[in-house]
Design a protein around this motif. Structure first.
Motif, PDB file in Angstrom:
ATOM      1  N   ILE A 175      65.846 -45.545  69.568  1.00 55.57           N
ATOM      2  CA  ILE A 175      65.690 -45.802  68.135  1.00 55.57           C
ATOM      3  C   ILE A 175      67.029 -45.677  67.415  1.00 55.57           C
ATOM      4  O   ILE A 175      67.349 -46.477  66.530  1.00 55.57           O
ATOM      5  CB  ILE A 175      64.659 -44.829  67.533  1.00 55.57           C
ATOM      6  CG1 ILE A 175      63.275 -45.112  68.130  1.00 55.57           C
ATOM      7  CG2 ILE A 175      64.605 -44.949  66.018  1.00 55.57           C
ATOM      8  CD1 ILE A 175      62.190 -44.154  67.675  1.00 55.57           C
ATOM      9  N   GLU A 176      67.837 -44.701  67.804  1.00 61.58           N
ATOM     10  CA  GLU A 176      69.142 -44.531  67.166  1.00 61.58           C
ATOM     11  C   GLU A 176      70.088 -45.670  67.505  1.00 61.58           C
ATOM     12  O   GLU A 176      71.027 -45.936  66.741  1.00 61.58           O
ATOM     13  CB  GLU A 176      69.752 -43.194  67.582  1.00 61.58           C
ATOM     14  CG  GLU A 176      69.023 -41.991  66.997  1.00 61.58           C
ATOM     15  CD  GLU A 176      69.597 -40.668  67.478  1.00 61.58           C
ATOM     16  OE1 GLU A 176      70.361 -40.695  68.471  1.00 61.58           O
ATOM     17  OE2 GLU A 176      69.283 -39.623  66.881  1.00 61.58           O
ATOM     18  N   ASP A 177      69.867 -46.365  68.623  1.00 59.60           N
ATOM     19  CA  ASP A 177      70.712 -47.506  68.992  1.00 59.60           C
ATOM     20  C   ASP A 177      70.382 -48.758  68.185  1.00 59.60           C
ATOM     21  O   ASP A 177      71.191 -49.684  68.128  1.00 59.60           O
ATOM     22  CB  ASP A 177      70.567 -47.829  70.480  1.00 59.60           C
ATOM     23  CG  ASP A 177      71.326 -46.834  71.349  1.00 59.60           C
ATOM     24  OD1 ASP A 177      72.211 -46.140  70.805  1.00 59.60           O
ATOM     25  OD2 ASP A 177      71.023 -46.740  72.553  1.00 59.60           O
ATOM     26  N   VAL A 178      69.192 -48.799  67.580  1.00 62.10           N
ATOM     27  CA  VAL A 178      68.820 -49.948  66.749  1.00 62.10           C
ATOM     28  C   VAL A 178      69.524 -49.821  65.402  1.00 62.10           C
ATOM     29  O   VAL A 178      69.455 -48.776  64.744  1.00 62.10           O
ATOM     30  CB  VAL A 178      67.295 -50.016  66.561  1.00 62.10           C
ATOM     31  CG1 VAL A 178      66.924 -51.183  65.642  1.00 62.10           C
ATOM     32  CG2 VAL A 178      66.600 -50.175  67.901  1.00 62.10           C
ATOM     33  N   SER A 179      70.179 -50.863  64.980  1.00 65.82           N
ATOM     34  CA  SER A 179      70.960 -50.842  63.752  1.00 65.82           C
ATOM     35  C   SER A 179      70.069 -50.588  62.528  1.00 65.82           C
ATOM     36  O   SER A 179      69.011 -51.213  62.375  1.00 65.82           O
ATOM     37  CB  SER A 179      71.712 -52.172  63.588  1.00 65.82           C
ATOM     38  OG  SER A 179      72.370 -52.233  62.344  1.00 65.82           O
ATOM     39  N   ARG A 180      70.512 -49.704  61.664  1.00 63.76           N
ATOM     40  CA  ARG A 180      69.798 -49.464  60.408  1.00 63.76           C
ATOM     41  C   ARG A 180      69.848 -50.700  59.514  1.00 63.76           C
ATOM     42  O   ARG A 180      68.918 -50.956  58.733  1.00 63.76           O
ATOM     43  CB  ARG A 180      70.412 -48.271  59.672  1.00 63.76           C
ATOM     44  CG  ARG A 180      70.163 -46.922  60.325  1.00 63.76           C
ATOM     45  CD  ARG A 180      70.855 -45.822  59.553  1.00 63.76           C
ATOM     46  NE  ARG A 180      70.612 -44.514  60.134  1.00 63.76           N
ATOM     47  CZ  ARG A 180      69.614 -43.710  59.769  1.00 63.76           C
ATOM     48  NH1 ARG A 180      68.768 -44.105  58.835  1.00 63.76           N
ATOM     49  NH2 ARG A 180      69.455 -42.532  60.338  1.00 63.76           N
ATOM     50  N   GLU A 181      70.948 -51.446  59.603  1.00 68.61           N
ATOM     51  CA  GLU A 181      71.084 -52.643  58.780  1.00 68.61           C
ATOM     52  C   GLU A 181      69.978 -53.649  59.063  1.00 68.61           C
ATOM     53  O   GLU A 181      69.564 -54.402  58.171  1.00 68.61           O
ATOM     54  CB  GLU A 181      72.453 -53.299  59.013  1.00 68.61           C
ATOM     55  CG  GLU A 181      73.623 -52.560  58.396  1.00 68.61           C
ATOM     56  CD  GLU A 181      73.997 -51.315  59.183  1.00 68.61           C
ATOM     57  OE1 GLU A 181      73.492 -51.155  60.332  1.00 68.61           O
ATOM     58  OE2 GLU A 181      74.797 -50.507  58.675  1.00 68.61           O
ATOM     59  N   LEU A 182      69.504 -53.691  60.306  1.00 71.17           N
ATOM     60  CA  LEU A 182      68.412 -54.607  60.646  1.00 71.17           C
ATOM     61  C   LEU A 182      67.153 -54.243  59.878  1.00 71.17           C
ATOM     62  O   LEU A 182      66.466 -55.122  59.333  1.00 71.17           O
ATOM     63  CB  LEU A 182      68.158 -54.560  62.157  1.00 71.17           C
ATOM     64  CG  LEU A 182      67.017 -55.435  62.682  1.00 71.17           C
ATOM     65  CD1 LEU A 182      67.302 -56.908  62.388  1.00 71.17           C
ATOM     66  CD2 LEU A 182      66.823 -55.215  64.183  1.00 71.17           C
ATOM     67  N   GLU A 183      66.842 -52.960  59.818  1.00 73.16           N
ATOM     68  CA  GLU A 183      65.674 -52.525  59.057  1.00 73.16           C
ATOM     69  C   GLU A 183      65.861 -52.777  57.563  1.00 73.16           C
ATOM     70  O   GLU A 183      64.930 -53.214  56.868  1.00 73.16           O
ATOM     71  CB  GLU A 183      65.423 -51.035  59.301  1.00 73.16           C
ATOM     72  CG  GLU A 183      64.942 -50.719  60.702  1.00 73.16           C
ATOM     73  CD  GLU A 183      64.632 -49.248  60.872  1.00 73.16           C
ATOM     74  OE1 GLU A 183      63.449 -48.878  60.718  1.00 73.16           O
ATOM     75  OE2 GLU A 183      65.568 -48.472  61.145  1.00 73.16           O
ATOM     76  N   GLU A 184      67.064 -52.485  57.066  1.00 77.87           N
ATOM     77  CA  GLU A 184      67.317 -52.703  55.643  1.00 77.87           C
ATOM     78  C   GLU A 184      67.206 -54.176  55.278  1.00 77.87           C
ATOM     79  O   GLU A 184      66.733 -54.525  54.193  1.00 77.87           O
ATOM     80  CB  GLU A 184      68.703 -52.165  55.288  1.00 77.87           C
ATOM     81  CG  GLU A 184      68.811 -50.646  55.414  1.00 77.87           C
ATOM     82  CD  GLU A 184      70.231 -50.154  55.244  1.00 77.87           C
ATOM     83  OE1 GLU A 184      71.143 -51.019  55.132  1.00 77.87           O
ATOM     84  OE2 GLU A 184      70.443 -48.920  55.237  1.00 77.87           O
ATOM     85  N   ALA A 185      67.631 -55.064  56.182  1.00 75.96           N
ATOM     86  CA  ALA A 185      67.492 -56.500  55.935  1.00 75.96           C
ATOM     87  C   ALA A 185      66.018 -56.900  55.866  1.00 75.96           C
ATOM     88  O   ALA A 185      65.635 -57.747  55.042  1.00 75.96           O
ATOM     89  CB  ALA A 185      68.212 -57.288  57.028  1.00 75.96           C
ATOM     90  N   CYS A 186      65.218 -56.300  56.705  1.00 79.10           N
ATOM     91  CA  CYS A 186      63.776 -56.585  56.675  1.00 79.10           C
ATOM     92  C   CYS A 186      63.158 -56.093  55.376  1.00 79.10           C
ATOM     93  O   CYS A 186      62.273 -56.759  54.805  1.00 79.10           O
ATOM     94  CB  CYS A 186      63.086 -55.933  57.866  1.00 79.10           C
ATOM     95  SG  CYS A 186      63.536 -56.619  59.468  1.00 79.10           S
ATOM     96  N   TRP A 187      63.608 -54.956  54.886  1.00 73.96           N
ATOM     97  CA  TRP A 187      63.086 -54.444  53.615  1.00 73.96           C
ATOM     98  C   TRP A 187      63.446 -55.381  52.462  1.00 73.96           C
ATOM     99  O   TRP A 187      62.645 -55.623  51.565  1.00 73.96           O
ATOM    100  CB  TRP A 187      63.631 -53.041  53.345  1.00 73.96           C
ATOM    101  CG  TRP A 187      63.243 -52.026  54.385  1.00 73.96           C
ATOM    102  CD1 TRP A 187      62.216 -52.124  55.273  1.00 73.96           C
ATOM    103  CD2 TRP A 187      63.883 -50.782  54.662  1.00 73.96           C
ATOM    104  NE1 TRP A 187      62.171 -51.031  56.091  1.00 73.96           N
ATOM    105  CE2 TRP A 187      63.186 -50.173  55.736  1.00 73.96           C
ATOM    106  CE3 TRP A 187      64.987 -50.116  54.117  1.00 73.96           C
ATOM    107  CZ2 TRP A 187      63.544 -48.952  56.267  1.00 73.96           C
ATOM    108  CZ3 TRP A 187      65.349 -48.888  54.640  1.00 73.96           C
ATOM    109  CH2 TRP A 187      64.642 -48.312  55.697  1.00 73.96           C
TER     110      TRP A 187
END
Length: 289
Positions: A175-187
């Motif tokens: 989970i920590e390897d998944v970029s936070r920016e990807l989640e923020e883009a989805c939001w």
């Protein structure tokens, strides 16, 4: 000079390959030997020197399925199929609940900052490396008062002390390897946190879930201490049921070997089924740019 160097490298490669093959043969021999014992008659098993070439028989497996074991050394009743089903129920139950609880818990630990986060993560991990005998007495008293001894509910609950830490600590890295920016883009695109978690995060960490779930299942399947002290005749898994092949009059080697072969099938089948996800899950993140 280059030719001499190349020749030395080839010799070293041959030596290393030879050592690897020898080690592989030594490591694999006990597995092959147990597998061969499962297809031998009692007289063949007790013969000295050992017989490497023999006519295979299904007598030991027939004994397990019929519930009457012992052969020529004296018969006794062993309900191995019930032990096998108990192991499936307890191990799968513990892993399924651990995945349902562990995945959201790991996501919270990996993504959010809150007071005592690392202490909580370390406490969960301590359940895995702490000796089982250290906690078995209070758990036994607790189970005795609640009537959970020799119940599926009790064993599934206590098996999570083995499976949940494994899932949490393996998945945290994915989970920590998944970029936070990807989640923020989805939001920003209108996905809520819950929808992002199920539609984006879960597919990305699926290899980690497969790897951690399989390892957790193997640890639960092989557990002995919790099962022998908190279980009983009704819920005994294969690790406890195998003790029935050891009696005062004889050791039923053939029946024990056949039981071992059957007991290895679930973990092997799961590993083959999840092979693609397992290899990717165990190697993901090993090489970083």
């Amino acid at each position: 000079m280059a030719t001499v160097t190349t020749r030395k490298e080839k010799i070293i490669d041959y030596i290393l390959n030879g050592v690897t093959i020898i080690y592989f043969v030594i490591a694999l021999f006990p597995v092959v030997w147990v597998f061969s014992l499962a297809f031998k008659e009692t007289s063949q098993i007790l013969t000295w020197p050992p017989q490497f070439f023999f006519k295979p028989t299904l007598e030991n497996f027939q004994s397990l399925f019929s519930g009457l074991t012992g052969g020529n050394t004296g018969s006794s009743t062993v309900d191995f199929l019930r032990n096998f089903m108990n192991s499936l129920i307890i191990s799968f139950g513990a892993v399924i609940i651990s995945v349902l609880v562990g995945v959201p818990a790991t996501y919270a630990i990996a993504r959010y900052n809150f007071k005592g986060k690392e202490d909580l993560a370390f406490t969960i991990l301590s359940f895995r490396f702490a000796p089982e005998l250290m906690v078995i007495i209070p758990i036994y008293i607790f189970f005795q008062k609640l009537g959970l001894l020799d119940t599926y509910t009790g064993l599934i609950w206590v098996y999570q002390l083995i499976t949940l830490p494994m899932i949490v600590w393996i998945l945290r890295g994915y989970i920590e390897d998944v970029s936070r920016e990807l989640e923020e883009a989805c939001w920003l695109d209108g996905f809520g946190r819950v929808r992002t978690f199920f539609r984006v995060m879960l597919p990305l960490i699926r290899p980690g879930i497969a790897a951690s779930g399989l390892l957790a299942f193997i640890y639960a399947w092989n557990n002995f201490v919790f099962a022998v002290l908190l279980g009983g005749s009704r819920t005994a898994p294969v690790t406890v049921g195998a003790m029935q092949f050891i009696s005062a009059d004889a050791l039923r080697y053939g029946d024990m070997a056949a039981a071992i072969v059957l007991a290895a099938i679930p973990a092997l089948a799961l590993a083959l089924y999840a092979q693609k996800h397992l290899i990717r899950g165990l190697s993901l993140g090993a090489v970083k740019e």
